[in-house]
Design a protein around this motif. Structure first.
Motif, mmCIF file in Angstrom:
data_model
loop_
_atom_site.group_PDB
_atom_site.id
_atom_site.type_symbol
_atom_site.label_atom_id
_atom_site.label_comp_id
_atom_site.label_asym_id
_atom_site.label_seq_id
_atom_site.Cartn_x
_atom_site.Cartn_y
_atom_site.Cartn_z
ATOM 1 N N ALA A 12 0.791 -1.264 0.133
ATOM 2 C CA ALA A 12 0.135 -0.068 -0.103
ATOM 3 C C ALA A 12 0.737 1.292 -0.074
ATOM 4 N N ASN A 13 0.429 2.322 -0.523
ATOM 5 C CA ASN A 13 1.240 3.437 -0.581
ATOM 6 C C ASN A 13 1.337 4.178 0.762
ATOM 7 N N SER A 14 0.268 3.975 1.661
ATOM 8 C CA SER A 14 0.448 4.554 3.045
ATOM 9 C C SER A 14 -0.482 3.583 3.868
ATOM 10 N N LEU A 65 -2.725 4.384 5.657
ATOM 11 C CA LEU A 65 -4.350 4.360 5.449
ATOM 12 C C LEU A 65 -5.039 3.964 4.433
ATOM 13 N N SER A 66 -4.248 3.507 3.420
ATOM 14 C CA SER A 66 -4.849 3.085 2.239
ATOM 15 C C SER A 66 -4.758 1.689 1.798
ATOM 16 N N SER A 67 -5.299 1.084 0.879
ATOM 17 C CA SER A 67 -5.441 -0.252 0.584
ATOM 18 C C SER A 67 -4.434 -0.490 -0.408
ATOM 19 N N HIS A 68 -3.857 -1.550 -0.864
ATOM 20 C CA HIS A 68 -3.077 -1.872 -1.851
ATOM 21 C C HIS A 68 -3.904 -1.988 -3.129
ATOM 22 N N GLN A 69 -3.340 -1.768 -4.385
ATOM 23 C CA GLN A 69 -3.870 -1.912 -5.518
ATOM 24 C C GLN A 69 -3.800 -3.551 -6.117
ATOM 25 N N LYS A 70 -4.800 -3.811 -6.881
ATOM 26 C CA LYS A 70 -4.832 -5.155 -7.143
ATOM 27 C C LYS A 70 -3.743 -5.362 -8.255
ATOM 28 N N LYS A 71 -3.042 -6.390 -8.345
ATOM 29 C CA LYS A 71 -1.988 -6.852 -9.365
ATOM 30 C C LYS A 71 -2.448 -8.002 -10.205
#
Length: 279
Positions: free
Chosen positions: A52-54, A56-62
């Motif tokens: 995740a970028n931070s 507070l955020s979720s990760h992007q699906k890859k």
């Protein structure tokens, strides 16, 4: 800031015969999160790092499911990868509706490569800034392809793309002779070990990686975090089981001056277990 006067347009050739915009798109793949694929005679495993970028955020699906027999892992611009995976999904649906059979993996890869190539020959378009590892199973067996932003595609036994992928490639090159006869579990283990190589000292956890499998009698699906964590824990246990081996080395170190050759062999044996990320 431009590198030179020949990189303002994707259709402009440099005197050296290069298309810089296409090379920039390929560089975007190298900057993305690592993605890994490997295959045996019956199964294909995809793995990726999804931080995740931070906090507070979720990760992007890859990793995306295309059809029951095909899936992709991406590295680069996630938005481009999402668009291309939707295109692949539509192609599979149309083929299945027309011919009432699954779309062969090789044919889909060629169509995807043709779509990417068009963007290198139109001045009003830009190349897709994403690389795709396409895993699939059809009548001819298990397949693993890499689609490049340039429109090229290659079939691999095992491959890694994205940031710090060279460490994973080194691991895969050492192990690929065994992949064809590997079981499903062994492939997943090797995939996780290769992912660990790209982390450069970070602890491998199920929360920062994703693993997907497709094989004979098994449709493409992403493993849940609990299963992945169990696999990771199994690796830790295996490492602890190998740990007692250095105990005799303590005695050997005391006699290292008397037996320098033996000491060198023991150090070499220990170094073989050291992951490249520790270097």
């Amino acid at each position: 800031m431009f590198r030179n006067q020949y990189d303002t347009d994707v259709t402009t050739w440099s005197p050296a015969g290069r298309l810089f915009q296409v090379e920039y798109a390929m560089e975007a793949v190298k900057q993305g999160s690592a993605a890994i694929g490997l295959r045996s005679k019956t199964h294909v495993v995809l793995g990726c790092v999804n931080k995740a970028n931070s906090e507070l955020s979720s990760h992007q699906k890859k990793i995306f499911k295309v059809d029951d027999h095909i899936g992709v892992a991406i590295a680069g611009l996630t938005a481009d990868g999402r668009v291309l995976s939707r295109y692949m999904r539509n192609e599979c649906i149309n083929y299945s509706f027309t011919y009432e059979s699954p779309l062969p993996v090789g044919r889909l890869v060629v169509q995807l490569a043709d779509k990417a190539q068009v963007c290198t020959q139109r001045s009003w378009k830009r190349p897709y800034g994403v690389g795709l590892l396409v895993a699939g199973l059809d009548e001819s067996g298990a397949h693993l392809y890499y689609n490049c932003p340039s429109g090229n595609y290659f079939e691999y036994q095992a491959f890694a793309i994205g940031s710090r992928s060279q460490a994973a490639k080194t691991y895969l090159e050492r192990r690929f002779d065994n992949f064809m006869d590997s079981s499903r579990e062994d492939l997943i283990k090797d995939a996780l070990m290769a992912i660990r190589e790209t982390l450069q000292g970070e602890t491998l956890k199920s929360s920062i990686c994703t693993v997907a499998v497709v094989g004979v009698g098994e449709s493409f699906h992403i493993l849940d975090q609990g299963t992945v964590q169990q696999m990771i824990d199994a690796f830790d246990i295996a490492g602890e089981q190998e740990a007692p081996a250095p105990e005799p080395d303590a005695d050997a170190e005391q006699g290292a001056a008397a037996e320098p050759g033996a000491g060198a062999d023991q150090v070499g044996a220990v170094d073989e277990g050291v992951a490249p990320m520790d270097i």
